[in-house]
Design an enzyme around this catalytic site. Sequence first.
Site, PDB file in Angstrom:
ATOM      1  N   GLY A 173       0.814  -1.214   0.000  1.00  0.00           N
ATOM      2  CA  GLY A 173       0.000   0.000   0.000  1.00  0.00           C
ATOM      3  C   GLY A 173       0.844   1.259   0.000  1.00  0.00           C
ATOM      4  O   GLY A 173       1.711   1.426   0.849  1.00  0.00           O
ATOM      5  N   GLY A 225      -0.332   4.404   0.327  1.00  0.00           N
ATOM      6  CA  GLY A 225      -1.086   5.529   0.877  1.00  0.00           C
ATOM      7  C   GLY A 225      -0.257   6.270   1.918  1.00  0.00           C
ATOM      8  O   GLY A 225       0.973   6.184   1.933  1.00  0.00           O
ATOM      9  N   PHE A 226      -0.938   6.977   2.792  1.00  0.00           N
ATOM     10  CA  PHE A 226      -0.231   7.773   3.790  1.00  0.00           C
ATOM     11  C   PHE A 226       0.680   6.910   4.672  1.00  0.00           C
ATOM     12  O   PHE A 226       1.825   7.255   4.916  1.00  0.00           O
ATOM     13  CB  PHE A 226      -1.231   8.528   4.665  1.00  0.00           C
ATOM     14  CG  PHE A 226      -1.924   9.641   3.943  1.00  0.00           C
ATOM     15  CD1 PHE A 226      -1.241  10.807   3.638  1.00  0.00           C
ATOM     16  CD2 PHE A 226      -3.249   9.530   3.555  1.00  0.00           C
ATOM     17  CE1 PHE A 226      -1.868  11.846   2.975  1.00  0.00           C
ATOM     18  CE2 PHE A 226      -3.883  10.565   2.881  1.00  0.00           C
ATOM     19  CZ  PHE A 226      -3.197  11.724   2.592  1.00  0.00           C
ATOM     20  N   GLY A 227       0.165   5.771   5.143  1.00  0.00           N
ATOM     21  CA  GLY A 227       0.945   4.927   6.042  1.00  0.00           C
ATOM     22  C   GLY A 227       2.116   4.259   5.350  1.00  0.00           C
ATOM     23  O   GLY A 227       3.259   4.317   5.817  1.00  0.00           O
ATOM     24  N   VAL A 278      -1.872  -7.450  -4.374  1.00  0.00           N
ATOM     25  CA  VAL A 278      -1.608  -8.486  -3.360  1.00  0.00           C
ATOM     26  C   VAL A 278      -2.910  -9.197  -3.033  1.00  0.00           C
ATOM     27  O   VAL A 278      -3.883  -8.564  -2.626  1.00  0.00           O
ATOM     28  CB  VAL A 278      -1.017  -7.861  -2.084  1.00  0.00           C
ATOM     29  CG1 VAL A 278      -0.718  -8.952  -1.059  1.00  0.00           C
ATOM     30  CG2 VAL A 278       0.239  -7.075  -2.400  1.00  0.00           C
ATOM     31  N   GLU A 288     -18.202  17.716   3.157  1.00  0.00           N
ATOM     32  CA  GLU A 288     -17.428  18.396   2.122  1.00  0.00           C
ATOM     33  C   GLU A 288     -18.105  18.279   0.759  1.00  0.00           C
ATOM     34  O   GLU A 288     -18.186  19.248   0.003  1.00  0.00           O
ATOM     35  CB  GLU A 288     -15.999  17.838   2.077  1.00  0.00           C
ATOM     36  CG  GLU A 288     -15.165  18.386   3.241  1.00  0.00           C
ATOM     37  CD  GLU A 288     -13.942  17.541   3.586  1.00  0.00           C
ATOM     38  OE1 GLU A 288     -13.204  17.941   4.497  1.00  0.00           O
ATOM     39  OE2 GLU A 288     -13.722  16.489   2.960  1.00  0.00           O
ATOM     40  N   ASP A 298      -5.614   2.866   8.366  1.00  0.00           N
ATOM     41  CA  ASP A 298      -7.029   2.550   8.560  1.00  0.00           C
ATOM     42  C   ASP A 298      -7.298   1.069   8.778  1.00  0.00           C
ATOM     43  O   ASP A 298      -8.327   0.706   9.341  1.00  0.00           O
ATOM     44  CB  ASP A 298      -7.839   2.983   7.311  1.00  0.00           C
ATOM     45  CG  ASP A 298      -7.936   4.488   7.201  1.00  0.00           C
ATOM     46  OD1 ASP A 298      -7.332   5.180   8.029  1.00  0.00           O
ATOM     47  OD2 ASP A 298      -8.634   4.963   6.282  1.00  0.00           O
ATOM     48  N   GLN A 318      -3.271  11.414   9.475  1.00  0.00           N
ATOM     49  CA  GLN A 318      -2.281  11.616  10.533  1.00  0.00           C
ATOM     50  C   GLN A 318      -1.952  10.321  11.277  1.00  0.00           C
ATOM     51  O   GLN A 318      -0.793  10.017  11.533  1.00  0.00           O
ATOM     52  CB  GLN A 318      -2.811  12.643  11.554  1.00  0.00           C
ATOM     53  CG  GLN A 318      -2.420  14.058  11.244  1.00  0.00           C
ATOM     54  CD  GLN A 318      -0.907  14.221  11.198  1.00  0.00           C
ATOM     55  OE1 GLN A 318      -0.169  13.619  11.974  1.00  0.00           O
ATOM     56  NE2 GLN A 318      -0.448  15.003  10.252  1.00  0.00           N
TER      57      GLN A 318
END
Lengths: 453, 453
Positions: A11, A13-15, A79, A171, A308, A325
């Site tokens: 992944g 993404g952010f992490g 994966v 939003e 997440d 975050q």
Amino acid sequence: MSARPHVVIIGGGFGGLRAAQGLKNAPVDVTLVDRRNFHLFQPLLYQVATGSLSPGEIATPLRGVLSKQRNARVLLGDVVDVNPKTNSILLADGAIIQYDFLIVASGTQSSYYGHDEWRKWAPSLKSIEEATEIRHKILYAFEVAERISDPLVRASWLRFVIIGAGPTGVELAGAIGEIARQTLKNDFRSIHPEEAQIILMDGAPRILMPYPEDLSHKAAKSLEGLGVQVRTGVMVKGIDREGVTAMRGSTEVRLNARTVLWAGGVAASPLAVALAKNTAAETDKSGRIKVSADLTLPGFRNVFVVGDLAISLDRSGKPLPGLAQVAMQGGTYAAKCIAKKIRTGEGLPPFKYFDKGSIAVIGRAAAVANTFGVKLSGLLAWLTWAFIHLMYIVQFESRVLVFIQWAIQDLTFSRSSRLITGSTTSDFDFNQELAARRSDPGAAENQVTVSAR
Amino acid sequence: MSARPHVVIIGGGFGGLRAAQGLKNAPVDVTLVDRRNFHLFQPLLYQVATGSLSPGEIATPLRGVLSKQRNARVLLGDVVDVNPKTNSILLADGAIIQYDFLIVASGTQSSYYGHDEWRKWAPSLKSIEEATEIRHKILYAFEVAERISDPLVRASWLRFVIIGAGPTGVELAGAIGEIARQTLKNDFRSIHPEEAQIILMDGAPRILMPYPEDLSHKAAKSLEGLGVQVRTGVMVKGIDREGVTAMRGSTEVRLNARTVLWAGGVAASPLAVALAKNTAAETDKSGRIKVSADLTLPGFRNVFVVGDLAISLDRSGKPLPGLAQVAMQGGTYAAKCIAKKIRTGEGLPPFKYFDKGSIAVIGRAAAVANTFGVKLSGLLAWLTWAFIHLMYIVQFESRVLVFIQWAIQDLTFSRSSRLITGSTTSDFDFNQELAARRSDPGAAENQVTVSAR
């Protein structure tokens, strides 16, 4: 074959990306596997869905981000299985990759709470493709309404229902309110876009549940100023081609709306199932994995789950929220932990999340924020939001322009990415829709007459 | 019902949009019909295909462009028939629109010269969707090559063939050369993108045939500097999944290449067939319509055909080229003609094309131009090109940013829109491709080993 430990990250993404970057100076080989070739700045995805930004402006190629980090490679791959007992992962194309350390950061996907049939009528906002689909849907609705004269049918094309009043729903609703009231104001000749009805519904008693109550109320008020109707305490019972059926207490409510968007909930990526199956790890009802205090999979000290996909608890025992975050701090922690384990054989003290707060944007230059115990709303919250996001994005590239552009558009109410692109199927639907209206004998007044106005 | 004449314009490209704008102050009602909701700046489409610009950056919503022109409306619709005898057009959804004046500006589409089966393997560059498909194809080729170790197979994934050496082919080849040599330079670990082979082929004896011979040669030299191999005098015989078969004189040549792009030729839009059928208008071999000296359809003084769809002759009897300039001037002329006919009952003297010249771009900061008899090449030609395009785009919106961004990228060699988006079918193909390689018993060495490098 090198003797350096192999760290595989699933992944980008952010992490996952933070984890890869955190291993820059560690004596390891890093392989980052993702199905997509880009890192997506998900918090701005609703801007793509509402035509303010182009996909390219909120996504950065993973290879580009990691091109100078010589110990990292990017692998485009899907994966499909993870087996911590054999220290290997399996890709959809049949390749098996061995690892010494694994960081699983594959995130969540949208969940329809067992009603996957709703997805067809109410797309959610998780990927670039869904964002452009939503954009398509919103803009097409106005186009169809322009061509239909029956007031009831036209109204159902000008009614937009957003289900789920978390940050994404808020939003989206705010942005659609602005599209109708500002962006499209002079664009049509038969309809008045500003008459569009935008309805934000949620089962909870108020919007933005994780925020303090007064900020929720401020947000609701801002939304109403943009023409958004907020309906809380409403449970969705069904979604179909023509609209939404919901329960308010024991009363059934029906909303005829041709544009329904889902901002309802998320579930763990399918990898969580594979992990749980192979390790008997515990999962919660949305399939996320319960991790140890050092973010490892119980029983496997070399497998980290961050972002997440993981449920980690804060000091008070409450699960951490699904925020960028949390994922970034988790990724950095896992990287440090691996580096330390290689150096000393020991890990780090338990992961502690440092809460910098959260922000939700409500249309143009308004937001609510809850940072370090300080509650902000209005323009000040919006400026904070813009600054934080700017800081993040410029890390990668000279993307300052995105924000200049965005600020200009915000001032001028224009939306440069208001394109309806994609499959011709939709055009076909469009034609079918209008043709159906035309052949309906009870709808003779729906004839489109354009010869002279 | 108003008594003002109704002008219907088919197509919101360069010709149609100029025609609509030209009627701004005329006492008419204008309806602009297009299948898409945006005007596309086609000359920069290759930049989308090669990841420098996002679709939103070269397209402007038609409604936005015309929102302040109160006598104009935009209709999203697919025109399937035109009948000048009844002064009406038919849309795919069954609507019939009556007109007093008609301007047909539906343009051209790509033509495979009777070999439509080639389209599957060699997409062309006409629409936003094709541009993103080509981007997908180019970037995926590098991704697949990274995963394959057999040198021959890998080479065929790193070989890019562009068929047709007109401006589009030259621009594509130049841009791919730069992607391989600059943009992706450090992005991969197993392959060296700069080893990619880029082959530009054409049946003509030299590239950019409409340009003077010395500019052709300069362009070819610039291309070779970017690593592009130019092969002229080569006729394509077949295109398949694995590559291209061509004839050089009587010798058959085979090129194994997994990325083949078509910049070969164009044919009139299907509307030309409808027009010809209903009016016995003459068409050329690519289906374009021969118009009178005032751009009207012979026998129909109220039907204009402008832009690529029309064959109009210059003073020397040569047909005008398919350039944006020709379309724009034709659109303006038709608008003026209609306004004058309404005012005085008479039309205008024959249409005269004012040739401002033409420019082709070859990669970063290089181009060849032929303007007002002056031949330019290199940086000066590129600056001229950038200036002309800038002037056009800023007419619509505050799109200056596009050019700032573009110039920055040009200096930094970065490409912000390097995303592989689109259907998961392609991901499926990707997995299948690699799985097939893996299960091929003769290709055991193709096993991907990523455990440690």
